[in-house]
Design an enzyme around this catalytic site. Structure first.
Site, mmCIF file in Angstrom:
data_model
loop_
_atom_site.group_PDB
_atom_site.id
_atom_site.type_symbol
_atom_site.label_atom_id
_atom_site.label_comp_id
_atom_site.label_asym_id
_atom_site.label_seq_id
_atom_site.Cartn_x
_atom_site.Cartn_y
_atom_site.Cartn_z
ATOM 1 N N ALA A 1 46.373 37.952 28.620
ATOM 2 C CA ALA A 1 45.808 37.094 29.660
ATOM 3 C C ALA A 1 44.446 37.646 30.045
ATOM 4 O O ALA A 1 44.338 38.595 30.814
ATOM 5 C CB ALA A 1 46.740 37.040 30.862
ATOM 6 N N TYR B 1 35.256 43.821 36.624
ATOM 7 C CA TYR B 1 36.419 43.056 36.169
ATOM 8 C C TYR B 1 36.120 42.416 34.812
ATOM 9 O O TYR B 1 36.926 42.490 33.881
ATOM 10 C CB TYR B 1 36.762 41.989 37.221
ATOM 11 N N LYS C 1 38.102 43.250 31.294
ATOM 12 C CA LYS C 1 38.773 42.200 30.509
ATOM 13 C C LYS C 1 38.185 42.114 29.103
ATOM 14 O O LYS C 1 38.916 41.917 28.128
ATOM 15 C CB LYS C 1 38.645 40.844 31.222
#
Ligand code: UDP
Length: 219
Positions: A14, A46, A50
């Site tokens: 995800a 962030y 990711k």
């Protein structure tokens, strides 16, 4: 890290639409270049983490079945409003008759996907042999400005709230950077699984309103 996979499904990472950063081109296609901001701005940590997770996952693609999903703004009943999350915040403000807090002028745009459709897409991606080893945008591609969203929420929650403009600095402090637009290119998703999230934002808001009313969640 050891990963055990059974039953023919892929491991699904995800990831997030945040990895596109400032979005060199809209709609955002999976193979385009990424444009992140400076490290003094917290937001980009962030995106970096990711993107690193995607690299680590994709590096194993020849040995294990994996698929990477970049999730765009996903909303629906039961979402908490603790980490920003504009829809539950606006709905709770509207139901309480409190001011609806639009940050800046509210000209920034987002595309909101219904969590139930998004989850269906994730399950389909994990089970689709053609999706293995790939990166996929998952979300809805219909855009709305945050001011329009506030007006819609006000209308659907009884129309008692005023809409106020709040500057970013008073909420996030210094070094905050918002994104103007974030639109997914869903061509690849649709080709792989034959569908994409399509629910209208007004109907999603109605479901969130019904949930919040029934739950009586304190704002
Ligand atoms: N936003 C807003 N008022 C709020 C919360 C968020 O105007 O009370 C704006 C925020 O600045 C952003 C958009 O709504 O432009 C979506 O915010 P959210 O945190 O839901 O998701 P993001 O797209 O920023 O990850």
């Amino acid at each position: 890290m050891r990963i055990l996979v059974t039953g023919g499904a892929s491991v699904l990472l995800a990831s997030s639409s945040e990895v596109y950063g400032k979005g060199v081109r809209q709609p955002l296609a999976e193979d385009q270049d990424l444009l992140l901001g400076p490290t003094v701005k917290q937001r980009w940590s962030y995106a970096c983490s990711k993107a690193a997770a995607e690299h680590l996952t994709l590096a194993r693609a020849e040995r294990i079945a994996i698929v990477v999903a970049r999730l765009f703004n996903t909303v629906g009943p039961r979402q908490i409003g603790r980490h920003g999350m504009v829809v539950p915040r606006f709905v709770r403000q509207g139901l309480a008759g409190r001011p609806i807090t639009v940050y800046a002028k509210g000209e920034q745009r987002r595309c909101f996907g219904d969590v139930r459709e998004v989850v269906d897409c994730l399950v389909a991606l994990a089970g689709a042999p053609a999706a293995r080893g790939g990166v996929f945008n998952v979300g809805n591609d219909r855009e709305i400005t945050i001011r329009e969203l506030a007006e819609l929420v006000r209308e659907r929650t009884g129309g008692r709230s005023e809409i106020v403009s709040v500057d970013y600095q008073s909420v996030y402090g210094e070094h905050f950077e918002d994104l103007d637009r974030r639109v997914p290119d869903l061509t690849r998703l649709e080709r792989a699984i034959g569908r994409r999230p399509r629910a209208d934002i007004a109907s999603i808001i109605d479901d969130v309103v019904a949930y919040e009313r029934a739950a009586g969640v304190p704002a």
